[in-house]
Design a protein around this motif. Structure first.
Motif, PDB file in Angstrom:
ATOM      1  N   ALA A  20      71.938 -45.917 -79.027  1.00 33.43           N
ATOM      2  CA  ALA A  20      72.118 -45.062 -80.199  1.00 33.43           C
ATOM      3  C   ALA A  20      71.174 -45.477 -81.322  1.00 33.43           C
ATOM      4  O   ALA A  20      70.582 -44.628 -82.007  1.00 33.43           O
ATOM      5  CB  ALA A  20      73.564 -45.135 -80.683  1.00 33.43           C
ATOM      6  N   THR A  21      71.011 -46.780 -81.505  1.00 31.47           N
ATOM      7  CA  THR A  21      70.119 -47.287 -82.533  1.00 31.47           C
ATOM      8  C   THR A  21      68.679 -46.890 -82.249  1.00 31.47           C
ATOM      9  O   THR A  21      67.929 -46.499 -83.156  1.00 31.47           O
ATOM     10  CB  THR A  21      70.242 -48.824 -82.623  1.00 31.47           C
ATOM     11  OG1 THR A  21      71.599 -49.174 -82.898  1.00 31.47           O
ATOM     12  CG2 THR A  21      69.355 -49.381 -83.721  1.00 31.47           C
ATOM     13  N   LEU A  22      68.273 -46.973 -80.992  1.00 34.18           N
ATOM     14  CA  LEU A  22      66.930 -46.557 -80.599  1.00 34.18           C
ATOM     15  C   LEU A  22      66.711 -45.076 -80.909  1.00 34.18           C
ATOM     16  O   LEU A  22      65.655 -44.686 -81.432  1.00 34.18           O
ATOM     17  CB  LEU A  22      66.720 -46.819 -79.105  1.00 34.18           C
ATOM     18  CG  LEU A  22      65.423 -46.285 -78.485  1.00 34.18           C
ATOM     19  CD1 LEU A  22      64.208 -46.954 -79.119  1.00 34.18           C
ATOM     20  CD2 LEU A  22      65.435 -46.505 -76.979  1.00 34.18           C
ATOM     21  N   LEU A  23      67.689 -44.245 -80.599  1.00 33.68           N
ATOM     22  CA  LEU A  23      67.573 -42.812 -80.842  1.00 33.68           C
ATOM     23  C   LEU A  23      67.430 -42.509 -82.334  1.00 33.68           C
ATOM     24  O   LEU A  23      66.628 -41.654 -82.733  1.00 33.68           O
ATOM     25  CB  LEU A  23      68.786 -42.080 -80.275  1.00 33.68           C
ATOM     26  CG  LEU A  23      68.892 -42.053 -78.748  1.00 33.68           C
ATOM     27  CD1 LEU A  23      70.257 -41.506 -78.319  1.00 33.68           C
ATOM     28  CD2 LEU A  23      67.778 -41.212 -78.148  1.00 33.68           C
ATOM     29  N   LEU A  24      68.174 -43.222 -83.165  1.00 34.86           N
ATOM     30  CA  LEU A  24      68.070 -43.039 -84.610  1.00 34.86           C
ATOM     31  C   LEU A  24      66.677 -43.413 -85.112  1.00 34.86           C
ATOM     32  O   LEU A  24      66.091 -42.712 -85.945  1.00 34.86           O
ATOM     33  CB  LEU A  24      69.129 -43.877 -85.321  1.00 34.86           C
ATOM     34  CG  LEU A  24      70.579 -43.395 -85.214  1.00 34.86           C
ATOM     35  CD1 LEU A  24      71.520 -44.452 -85.794  1.00 34.86           C
ATOM     36  CD2 LEU A  24      70.763 -42.073 -85.942  1.00 34.86           C
ATOM     37  N   ALA A  25      66.156 -44.524 -84.616  1.00 34.56           N
ATOM     38  CA  ALA A  25      64.831 -44.980 -85.045  1.00 34.56           C
ATOM     39  C   ALA A  25      63.751 -43.985 -84.637  1.00 34.56           C
ATOM     40  O   ALA A  25      62.840 -43.674 -85.413  1.00 34.56           O
ATOM     41  CB  ALA A  25      64.537 -46.356 -84.458  1.00 34.56           C
ATOM     42  N   LEU A  26      63.846 -43.492 -83.403  1.00 30.83           N
ATOM     43  CA  LEU A  26      62.838 -42.543 -82.924  1.00 30.83           C
ATOM     44  C   LEU A  26      62.901 -41.225 -83.679  1.00 30.83           C
ATOM     45  O   LEU A  26      61.867 -40.564 -83.884  1.00 30.83           O
ATOM     46  CB  LEU A  26      63.028 -42.298 -81.428  1.00 30.83           C
ATOM     47  CG  LEU A  26      62.709 -43.471 -80.505  1.00 30.83           C
ATOM     48  CD1 LEU A  26      63.093 -43.147 -79.066  1.00 30.83           C
ATOM     49  CD2 LEU A  26      61.218 -43.839 -80.597  1.00 30.83           C
ATOM     50  N   LYS A  27      64.089 -40.821 -84.101  1.00 26.16           N
ATOM     51  CA  LYS A  27      64.233 -39.582 -84.871  1.00 26.16           C
ATOM     52  C   LYS A  27      63.619 -39.727 -86.260  1.00 26.16           C
ATOM     53  O   LYS A  27      62.972 -38.797 -86.771  1.00 26.16           O
ATOM     54  CB  LYS A  27      65.712 -39.208 -85.001  1.00 26.16           C
ATOM     55  CG  LYS A  27      66.329 -38.598 -83.744  1.00 26.16           C
ATOM     56  CD  LYS A  27      67.800 -38.276 -83.962  1.00 26.16           C
ATOM     57  CE  LYS A  27      68.426 -37.640 -82.733  1.00 26.16           C
ATOM     58  NZ  LYS A  27      67.891 -36.282 -82.486  1.00 26.16           N
ATOM     59  N   GLN A  28      63.800 -40.891 -86.872  1.00 27.91           N
ATOM     60  CA  GLN A  28      63.328 -41.088 -88.239  1.00 27.91           C
ATOM     61  C   GLN A  28      61.877 -41.568 -88.324  1.00 27.91           C
ATOM     62  O   GLN A  28      61.149 -41.181 -89.232  1.00 27.91           O
ATOM     63  CB  GLN A  28      64.237 -42.096 -88.952  1.00 27.91           C
ATOM     64  CG  GLN A  28      65.675 -41.635 -89.115  1.00 27.91           C
ATOM     65  CD  GLN A  28      66.531 -42.678 -89.810  1.00 27.91           C
ATOM     66  OE1 GLN A  28      66.230 -43.132 -90.909  1.00 27.91           O
ATOM     67  NE2 GLN A  28      67.617 -43.087 -89.162  1.00 27.91           N
ATOM     68  N   PHE A  29      61.501 -42.433 -87.381  1.00 28.87           N
ATOM     69  CA  PHE A  29      60.162 -43.025 -87.430  1.00 28.87           C
ATOM     70  C   PHE A  29      59.502 -42.974 -86.042  1.00 28.87           C
ATOM     71  O   PHE A  29      59.256 -44.010 -85.419  1.00 28.87           O
ATOM     72  CB  PHE A  29      60.237 -44.480 -87.900  1.00 28.87           C
ATOM     73  CG  PHE A  29      60.889 -44.662 -89.237  1.00 28.87           C
ATOM     74  CD1 PHE A  29      60.188 -44.414 -90.412  1.00 28.87           C
ATOM     75  CD2 PHE A  29      62.205 -45.089 -89.336  1.00 28.87           C
ATOM     76  CE1 PHE A  29      60.785 -44.595 -91.653  1.00 28.87           C
ATOM     77  CE2 PHE A  29      62.818 -45.270 -90.565  1.00 28.87           C
ATOM     78  CZ  PHE A  29      62.108 -45.023 -91.735  1.00 28.87           C
ATOM     79  N   PRO A  30      59.219 -41.783 -85.537  1.00 30.77           N
ATOM     80  CA  PRO A  30      58.692 -41.671 -84.173  1.00 30.77           C
ATOM     81  C   PRO A  30      57.342 -42.350 -83.967  1.00 30.77           C
ATOM     82  O   PRO A  30      57.028 -42.773 -82.851  1.00 30.77           O
ATOM     83  CB  PRO A  30      58.582 -40.153 -83.972  1.00 30.77           C
ATOM     84  CG  PRO A  30      58.465 -39.597 -85.359  1.00 30.77           C
ATOM     85  CD  PRO A  30      59.334 -40.467 -86.197  1.00 30.77           C
ATOM     86  N   ASP A  31      56.556 -42.466 -85.033  1.00 35.10           N
ATOM     87  CA  ASP A  31      55.196 -43.005 -84.883  1.00 35.10           C
ATOM     88  C   ASP A  31      55.101 -44.500 -85.156  1.00 35.10           C
ATOM     89  O   ASP A  31      54.065 -45.109 -84.878  1.00 35.10           O
ATOM     90  CB  ASP A  31      54.234 -42.261 -85.818  1.00 35.10           C
ATOM     91  CG  ASP A  31      54.144 -40.779 -85.498  1.00 35.10           C
ATOM     92  OD1 ASP A  31      54.218 -40.426 -84.302  1.00 35.10           O
ATOM     93  OD2 ASP A  31      54.009 -39.981 -86.449  1.00 35.10           O
ATOM     94  N   THR A  32      56.141 -45.094 -85.695  1.00 35.93           N
ATOM     95  CA  THR A  32      56.067 -46.522 -86.051  1.00 35.93           C
ATOM     96  C   THR A  32      57.198 -47.332 -85.444  1.00 35.93           C
ATOM     97  O   THR A  32      57.558 -48.393 -85.948  1.00 35.93           O
ATOM     98  CB  THR A  32      56.085 -46.697 -87.582  1.00 35.93           C
ATOM     99  OG1 THR A  32      57.293 -46.114 -88.109  1.00 35.93           O
ATOM    100  CG2 THR A  32      54.875 -46.036 -88.219  1.00 35.93           C
TER     101      THR A  32
END
Length: 240
Positions: A20-32
């Protein structure tokens, strides 16, 4: 990466919280966002398969970290050779242990650590987390920040309702040296985590459907008696 205030590093264990944490990060900061997995060497094959599933489904690369205790192994061998006799350890025992150490490390981080420590970890001595998870992840994060020249947010799938030890976990914490711990699901419940992962179209690690409350080390020292019973029934090789 140019003109960014920070990089995002997500530790993925294959469990629901880190997913879930990974999904949140990818949604907010997909490029970094960069994701890593600290391989303890005490994992079930389903863990590696699920990580592969995440890579394929999300189109990402999860970097695997694995501790190498070779230097510590040989220092421990030298300590047995040079100090044990002075401590009154019988010669036969010293020779037997030295013969074992001379075979060299096994290459399995968890097993090598237990051999060096002379014991398995326990609820009151969770050195496995320190040496196999926290240490390599922190070193990787600091190295990443130094390489790119900016701060690093270490995204951690920690929930306050997991345990008394995590009940006061902060959502954002300055760890020093440009490293920050970010815990976006700290206030979530387990059900909220499950619902979120499924709402994103992802499956959960199949070990959950096989009686596991947590996934990763098999078995984890924090596993309940009921979970250990399930492991013994379904995965007897792990118990052996």
């Amino acid at each position: 990466v140019k003109s960014v205030s920070h990089l995002n590093l997500v530790s993925v264990s294959s469990g629901k919280d880190s997913t879930a944490t990974l999904l949140l990060a990818l949604k907010q900061f997909p490029d970094t966002t960069t994701s890593v997995f600290a391989d303890t060497g005490n994992e079930d094959q389903a863990v590696y398969e699920y990580l592969g599933y995440l890579e394929k489904t999300l189109g990402i690369k999860i970097h695997h970290l694995k501790q190498d205790f070779t230097d510590w192994w040989w220092r421990r061998r030298d300590y047995v050779r040079d100090k044990w006799p002075d401590k009154g350890v019988p010669d036969g025992v010293v020779r037997r242990v030295l013969a074992f150490y001379e075979q060299g490390p096994t290459g399995n981080p968890y097993l090598d650590l237990c051999i060096i420590k002379g014991r398995f970890p326990s609820r009151l001595a969770q050195f496995c987390t320190q040496y196999l998870k926290t240490q390599p992840l922190t070193e990787y994060a600091l190295g990443l920040g130094s390489l790119v020249g900016c701060d690093v947010w270490s995204w951690q799938g920690v929930r306050r309702d997991e345990s008394a030890r995590r009940a006061n976990a902060e959502g954002f914490e300055d760890m020093g040296l440009g490293l920050y711990a970010f815990r976006p699901i700290a206030g979530w419940t387990a059900q909220q985590v499950v619902d979120f992962v499924r709402s994103c179209g992802l499956k959960l690690n199949p070990l959950y459907a096989q009686g596991m409350d947590r996934v990763g080390c098999m078995p984890c020292i924090n596993a309940s008696k009921a979970e250990i019973a399930e492991i013994a029934r379904r995965f007897p090789a792990h118990i052996e």
